[in-house]
Scaffold this motif. Structure first.
Motif, PDB file in Angstrom:
ATOM      1  N   MET A   1       1.354   4.026   1.093  1.00  0.00           N
ATOM      2  CA  MET A   1       0.969   4.073   2.495  1.00  0.00           C
ATOM      3  C   MET A   1      -0.535   3.846   2.647  1.00  0.00           C
ATOM      4  O   MET A   1      -0.964   3.172   3.572  1.00  0.00           O
ATOM      5  N   LEU A   2      -1.320   4.402   1.742  1.00  0.00           N
ATOM      6  CA  LEU A   2      -2.764   4.236   1.810  1.00  0.00           C
ATOM      7  C   LEU A   2      -3.161   2.764   1.700  1.00  0.00           C
ATOM      8  O   LEU A   2      -4.052   2.302   2.429  1.00  0.00           O
ATOM      9  N   ILE A   5      -2.535   1.109   5.049  1.00  0.00           N
ATOM     10  CA  ILE A   5      -3.574   1.473   6.019  1.00  0.00           C
ATOM     11  C   ILE A   5      -4.860   0.699   5.737  1.00  0.00           C
ATOM     12  O   ILE A   5      -5.485   0.157   6.650  1.00  0.00           O
ATOM     13  N   LEU A   6      -5.231   0.614   4.475  1.00  0.00           N
ATOM     14  CA  LEU A   6      -6.441  -0.117   4.095  1.00  0.00           C
ATOM     15  C   LEU A   6      -6.327  -1.601   4.463  1.00  0.00           C
ATOM     16  O   LEU A   6      -7.258  -2.182   5.035  1.00  0.00           O
ATOM     17  N   LEU A   7      -5.177  -2.201   4.163  1.00  0.00           N
ATOM     18  CA  LEU A   7      -4.978  -3.616   4.512  1.00  0.00           C
ATOM     19  C   LEU A   7      -4.994  -3.822   6.025  1.00  0.00           C
ATOM     20  O   LEU A   7      -5.547  -4.813   6.511  1.00  0.00           O
TER      21      LEU A   7
END
Length: 164
Positions: A1-2, A5-7
């Motif tokens: 998930m991180l 979110i970063l992308l």
């Protein structure tokens, strides 16, 4: 998930950056020239990177719905509308409206299960979230300006460098 979110954050920064560049190009050419340049350069870059990363798989397009091919034509509408929106509203206001519109329509299409999407139940919290964002845009655009103390707007320059 991180990673997702970063992308997504990176994509958002790219969209804002691209629109700034597009508006600068549009100051020297027309909207259609800007769109042609933007999408043409995007095509060349995508093709080269795709050939490097995916090789011959780039052209494996079987089992794809024919109507998916209109995506590129939708991209033309995106670039034209964004270039004009940024020109008329400024980058921050235009992009905030675009992002809110994206969220609202994604919510609609998700909740209806349209375009082959898995149907996601709609709830009041989602609707309230969109309203909070719209309220934030209104506060951003119109809040904080005391009567008679508005900052002077810089003139908008056309393609010829003259004020329009």
């Amino acid at each position: 998930m991180l990673a997702g979110i970063l992308l997504a954050l990176i994509a958002g920064s790219f969209v804002a950056l691209q629109n700034i560049f597009n508006s600068k190009v549009n100051q020297h050419t027309g909207s259609w020239s800007t769109t042609t340049l933007v999408l043409g350069m995007g095509f060349i870059a995508s093709l080269i990177i795709s050939l490097i990363v995916e090789g011959k798989g780039t052209f494996a397009l079987q089992n794809m719905q024919p109507w998916y091919w209109i995506s590129g034509m939708i991209g033309v509408g995106v670039v034209i509308c964004l270039v004009q929106g940024v020109k008329l509203l400024g980058p921050t206001f235009a992009i905030s409206i675009v992002m809110t519109s994206q969220l609202a329509f994604a919510l609609l299409w998700d909740s209806m299960g349209w375009l082959g999407l898995e149907k996601v139940p709609f709830n009041f919290n989602q609707f309230l979230g969109v309203l909070v964002i719209v309220g934030g845009i209104i506060v951003f655009k119109f809040g904080g300006k005391a009567k008679g103390t508005e900052a002077a707007q810089a003139p908008v320059l056309g393609r010829t460098g003259t004020q329009e």
